[in-house]
Design a protein around this motif. Structure first.
Motif, PDB file in Angstrom:
ATOM      1  N   LEU A  10       1.112  -1.494  -0.398  1.00  0.00           N
ATOM      2  CA  LEU A  10      -0.223   0.227   0.006  1.00  0.00           C
ATOM      3  C   LEU A  10       0.865   1.204   0.194  1.00  0.00           C
ATOM      4  CD1 LEU A  10      -3.182   0.102  -0.341  1.00  0.00           C
ATOM      5  CD2 LEU A  10      -2.834   0.497   2.204  1.00  0.00           C
ATOM      6  N   LYS A  11       0.970   2.424  -0.906  1.00  0.00           N
ATOM      7  CA  LYS A  11       2.169   2.902  -1.779  1.00  0.00           C
ATOM      8  C   LYS A  11       2.203   4.060  -0.655  1.00  0.00           C
ATOM      9  CE  LYS A  11       2.263   5.546  -5.212  1.00  0.00           C
ATOM     10  NZ  LYS A  11       1.208   6.499  -5.621  1.00  0.00           N
ATOM     11  N   GLU A  12       0.938   4.801  -0.190  1.00  0.00           N
ATOM     12  CA  GLU A  12       0.753   5.496   1.160  1.00  0.00           C
ATOM     13  C   GLU A  12       1.089   5.700   2.579  1.00  0.00           C
ATOM     14  OE1 GLU A  12      -3.216   4.806  -0.508  1.00  0.00           O
ATOM     15  OE2 GLU A  12      -1.185   4.264  -1.223  1.00  0.00           O
ATOM     16  N   SER A  13       0.915   3.878   2.471  1.00  0.00           N
ATOM     17  CA  SER A  13       1.043   3.121   4.285  1.00  0.00           C
ATOM     18  C   SER A  13       1.885   3.857   4.967  1.00  0.00           C
ATOM     19  CB  SER A  13       0.714   2.266   4.162  1.00  0.00           C
ATOM     20  OG  SER A  13       2.525   1.810   3.382  1.00  0.00           O
ATOM     21  N   SER A  14       1.748   4.493   6.482  1.00  0.00           N
ATOM     22  CA  SER A  14       3.108   5.124   7.341  1.00  0.00           C
ATOM     23  C   SER A  14       3.139   4.610   9.035  1.00  0.00           C
ATOM     24  CB  SER A  14       2.367   6.276   6.999  1.00  0.00           C
ATOM     25  OG  SER A  14       2.956   6.659   8.613  1.00  0.00           O
ATOM     26  N   ASP A  15       3.912   4.214   9.397  1.00  0.00           N
ATOM     27  CA  ASP A  15       4.109   3.780  10.430  1.00  0.00           C
ATOM     28  C   ASP A  15       3.505   4.590  11.710  1.00  0.00           C
ATOM     29  OD1 ASP A  15       5.584   1.601   9.669  1.00  0.00           O
ATOM     30  OD2 ASP A  15       7.573   1.667  10.135  1.00  0.00           O
ATOM     31  N   ARG A  16       3.411   6.198  11.446  1.00  0.00           N
ATOM     32  CA  ARG A  16       3.551   7.144  11.971  1.00  0.00           C
ATOM     33  C   ARG A  16       1.994   7.239  12.367  1.00  0.00           C
ATOM     34  NH1 ARG A  16       6.647  11.876  10.877  1.00  0.00           N
ATOM     35  NH2 ARG A  16       6.472  11.426   8.762  1.00  0.00           N
ATOM     36  N   TYR A  17       0.882   7.039  11.790  1.00  0.00           N
ATOM     37  CA  TYR A  17      -0.280   7.108  11.127  1.00  0.00           C
ATOM     38  C   TYR A  17      -1.239   6.796  10.706  1.00  0.00           C
ATOM     39  CZ  TYR A  17       1.113   9.848   7.482  1.00  0.00           C
ATOM     40  OH  TYR A  17       1.510  10.197   6.138  1.00  0.00           O
ATOM     41  N   ALA A  18      -2.834   6.292  10.961  1.00  0.00           N
ATOM     42  CA  ALA A  18      -3.070   5.511   9.358  1.00  0.00           C
ATOM     43  C   ALA A  18      -3.495   5.600   9.059  1.00  0.00           C
ATOM     44  CB  ALA A  18      -4.863   4.629  11.023  1.00  0.00           C
ATOM     45  N   ILE A  19      -4.023   5.198   7.386  1.00  0.00           N
ATOM     46  CA  ILE A  19      -5.252   5.878   6.873  1.00  0.00           C
ATOM     47  C   ILE A  19      -6.097   5.348   6.269  1.00  0.00           C
ATOM     48  CG2 ILE A  19      -2.182   7.092   5.360  1.00  0.00           C
ATOM     49  CD1 ILE A  19      -2.934   4.070   3.888  1.00  0.00           C
ATOM     50  N   PRO A  20      -7.249   5.983   5.490  1.00  0.00           N
ATOM     51  CA  PRO A  20      -7.915   5.251   5.050  1.00  0.00           C
ATOM     52  C   PRO A  20      -8.024   4.444   4.375  1.00  0.00           C
ATOM     53  CG  PRO A  20      -8.429   7.117   3.807  1.00  0.00           C
ATOM     54  CD  PRO A  20      -6.849   7.687   4.967  1.00  0.00           C
ATOM     55  N   PHE A  21      -8.841   3.117   3.831  1.00  0.00           N
ATOM     56  CA  PHE A  21      -8.516   2.397   2.959  1.00  0.00           C
ATOM     57  C   PHE A  21      -9.229   2.740   1.914  1.00  0.00           C
ATOM     58  CE2 PHE A  21      -9.132  -1.894   0.818  1.00  0.00           C
ATOM     59  CZ  PHE A  21      -7.021  -2.538   1.143  1.00  0.00           C
ATOM     60  N   LYS A  22      -7.909   3.218   0.987  1.00  0.00           N
ATOM     61  CA  LYS A  22      -9.242   4.189  -0.708  1.00  0.00           C
ATOM     62  C   LYS A  22      -9.189   2.653  -1.502  1.00  0.00           C
ATOM     63  CE  LYS A  22      -9.198   8.492   0.905  1.00  0.00           C
ATOM     64  NZ  LYS A  22      -7.767   9.791   0.532  1.00  0.00           N
ATOM     65  N   GLN A  23      -8.559   1.298  -1.523  1.00  0.00           N
ATOM     66  CA  GLN A  23      -8.510   0.320  -2.762  1.00  0.00           C
ATOM     67  C   GLN A  23      -9.941   0.327  -3.014  1.00  0.00           C
ATOM     68  OE1 GLN A  23      -5.162   0.000  -4.140  1.00  0.00           O
ATOM     69  NE2 GLN A  23      -4.417   1.488  -2.444  1.00  0.00           N
ATOM     70  N   LYS A  24      -9.994  -0.227  -3.883  1.00  0.00           N
ATOM     71  CA  LYS A  24     -11.672  -1.279  -4.429  1.00  0.00           C
ATOM     72  C   LYS A  24     -12.186  -1.896  -3.191  1.00  0.00           C
ATOM     73  CE  LYS A  24     -13.863  -3.840  -7.995  1.00  0.00           C
ATOM     74  NZ  LYS A  24     -13.859  -5.557  -7.293  1.00  0.00           N
ATOM     75  N   ILE A  25     -13.362  -2.248  -2.958  1.00  0.00           N
ATOM     76  CA  ILE A  25     -14.449  -2.744  -2.034  1.00  0.00           C
ATOM     77  C   ILE A  25     -14.936  -3.124  -2.628  1.00  0.00           C
ATOM     78  CG2 ILE A  25     -14.852  -2.745   0.461  1.00  0.00           C
ATOM     79  CD1 ILE A  25     -13.135  -0.451   1.300  1.00  0.00           C
ATOM     80  N   ASP A  26     -14.916  -4.841  -2.567  1.00  0.00           N
ATOM     81  CA  ASP A  26     -15.956  -5.192  -3.076  1.00  0.00           C
ATOM     82  C   ASP A  26     -17.216  -4.841  -2.168  1.00  0.00           C
ATOM     83  OD1 ASP A  26     -17.177  -7.454  -4.597  1.00  0.00           O
ATOM     84  OD2 ASP A  26     -18.082  -8.124  -3.418  1.00  0.00           O
ATOM     85  N   LYS A  27     -18.587  -5.001  -3.235  1.00  0.00           N
ATOM     86  CA  LYS A  27     -19.660  -4.571  -1.945  1.00  0.00           C
ATOM     87  C   LYS A  27     -20.393  -5.413  -0.835  1.00  0.00           C
ATOM     88  CE  LYS A  27     -23.516  -5.716  -6.236  1.00  0.00           C
ATOM     89  NZ  LYS A  27     -22.692  -6.813  -6.586  1.00  0.00           N
ATOM     90  N   ILE A  28     -19.974  -6.702  -1.111  1.00  0.00           N
ATOM     91  CA  ILE A  28     -20.406  -7.812   0.134  1.00  0.00           C
ATOM     92  C   ILE A  28     -19.467  -7.107   1.089  1.00  0.00           C
ATOM     93  CG2 ILE A  28     -18.292  -9.066  -0.646  1.00  0.00           C
ATOM     94  CD1 ILE A  28     -19.790 -11.816  -0.157  1.00  0.00           C
ATOM     95  N   PHE A  29     -18.410  -6.449   1.354  1.00  0.00           N
ATOM     96  CA  PHE A  29     -18.548  -6.253   2.061  1.00  0.00           C
ATOM     97  C   PHE A  29     -18.818  -4.584   2.574  1.00  0.00           C
ATOM     98  CE2 PHE A  29     -15.096  -8.192   0.105  1.00  0.00           C
ATOM     99  CZ  PHE A  29     -14.579  -9.257   1.796  1.00  0.00           C
ATOM    100  N   ASP A  30     -20.201  -4.049   2.448  1.00  0.00           N
ATOM    101  CA  ASP A  30     -20.595  -3.108   2.614  1.00  0.00           C
ATOM    102  C   ASP A  30     -22.094  -3.382   3.885  1.00  0.00           C
ATOM    103  OD1 ASP A  30     -20.213  -2.148   0.614  1.00  0.00           O
ATOM    104  OD2 ASP A  30     -21.986  -1.906  -0.487  1.00  0.00           O
ATOM    105  N   GLY A  31     -21.488  -2.629   5.078  1.00  0.00           N
ATOM    106  CA  GLY A  31     -22.674  -3.422   6.202  1.00  0.00           C
ATOM    107  C   GLY A  31     -22.482  -3.924   6.767  1.00  0.00           C
TER     108      GLY A  31
END
Ligand code: PMV
Length: 357
Positions: free
Chosen positions: A182-203
């Motif tokens: 994950l290119k933008e990842s950091s050890d010093r803070y978390a980041i929102p996961f902006k990759q594709k997420i399948d709709k099975i994970f909605d709610g």
């Protein structure tokens, strides 16, 4: 973001009251082991919850006399001395970044919507809620602060209170810890996961089975420390990176079987690491194992995509798609409550983020 960006502006003399609700989160890839100043030994990824949260109000006022206490802390309206050490350590840790804190008295009032210290990550939501109030206080004199910077700074501060708290700033999925996956990842803070997420994970649903509300015998801090010279540490950190890559793919494609396999393996690995630490210890209870067996049989027989994960405690988190809610609730009624009538449940689902109140 460079280090200087984390130094807060001088808020000296600014009175302010801030009130935030921060949800807890449940890790799919577990953070277990750290180095230096809360730098994780491996990347982690989590679902943010929605009903399990901490609400915290902080009143910041200039300290008038040396006799004034630095802070007071109330949980559900009552002074809670047992939490003072943890809060003081947190405030001391963030002081280099928020120097004006020392010139203020903080009246901290908190309440949790769920039992604390039981392995449901109350330190994640509580530290995140305090961090949100502090960054919000800075925003009063730093009007140029963008929403993105607000969240990065808050996650950075929250991490210094409890590593997993850094992830409680973002929903529905957050990741923390540097990884080549994950290119933008950091050890010093978390980041929102902006990759594709399948709709099975909605709610996506998360039912927490509370087997034991008692305070854990071994704290997470001690557990992380025991990873320092753990015989399997190196392999574990490598495995977590691999699992991160695999789960990223299964979230994108909706490959629920792979998702289940990784999530359950991460949960069992976490507890296996505890049992192979020196000294070894275990946090699960006989009921934890019995319920895990029931889930496995139920999944095989019904083909319902229900899986479990565990935090650092005996309680079990059931994870399942929204479309299977009724089936899972029937399973709980028919198979779990019958055997364990006194067990309590919290029915939660993946949430979108903290709220200012
Ligand atoms: O944030 P801490 O120091 O309480 O550690 C949390 C560790 C686990 O909850 C077991 C895993 C995780 O990533 O949340």
């Amino acid at each position: 973001m460079n280090q200087e960006k984390f130094i807060f502006k001088n808020n000296e003399g600014i009175s302010y009251t801030s009130f935030w609700e921060a949800p807890s989160n449940i890790a799919l890839i577990k953070y277990w082991g750290k180095k230096g100043n809360q730098i994780p030994s491996n990347p982690s990824i989590s679902f943010l919850l929605s009903k399990c949260f901490t609400r915290t109000k902080i009143n910041f006022s200039p300290i008038n006399s040396k006799k004034d206490p630095w802070f007071t802390f109330k949980l559900d309206g009552k002074i809670k001395l047992d939490f003072y050490k943890k809060i003081e350590t947190f405030l001391e840790n963030i002081l280099p970044y928020v120097p004006s804190l020392k010139m203020h008295n903080l009246m901290i009032d908190s309440s949790n919507s769920f039992p604390h210290s039981s392995g449901i990550a109350s330190s994640a939501s509580s530290m995140a809620a305090i961090a949100l109030c502090i960054t919000d206080w800075e925003r009063q004199i730093n009007s140029e602060m963008t929403e993105e910077t607000f969240k990065i700074k808050t996650s950075f501060l929250a991490r210094l209170g409890s590593g997993s708290a850094s992830r409680s700033i973002y929903g529905p999925i957050a990741s923390w810890g540097k990884t080549s996956h994950l290119k933008e990842s950091s050890d010093r803070y978390a980041i929102p996961f902006k990759q594709k997420i399948d709709k099975i994970f909605d709610g996506f649903c998360n039912t927490i089975i509370i087997i034991d509300e008692a305070k854990k015998e071994i704290s997470s801090t001690e557990g992380h420390r025991l990873m320092n010279d753990h015989p399997f540490a190196k392999k574990r950190f490598y495995q977590a990176n691999q699992n991160f890559f695999e789960i990223k793919n299964s979230l994108a494609t909706g490959d629920i079987e792979k998702f289940i396999q990784i999530v359950e393996s991460e949960a069992l690995t976490l507890h296996a690491l505890m049992m192979t630490s020196s000294p070894p210890y275990k946090l699960f209870k006989p009921e934890t194992i019995e319920i895990i067996e029931l889930i496995k049989n139920y999944r095989e027989n019904s083909k319902t995509p229900l899986c479990f994960t565990l935090d650092a405690g005996p309680n079990i988190h059931f994870l399942y798609p929204k479309a299977f809610r009724k089936d899972v609730l029937d399973f709980i009624d028919n198979e779990i409550i019958k055997i364990f009538p006194s067990i309590k449940f919290i029915h939660d689902q993946v949430g979108n983020g903290p709220k200012k109140i």
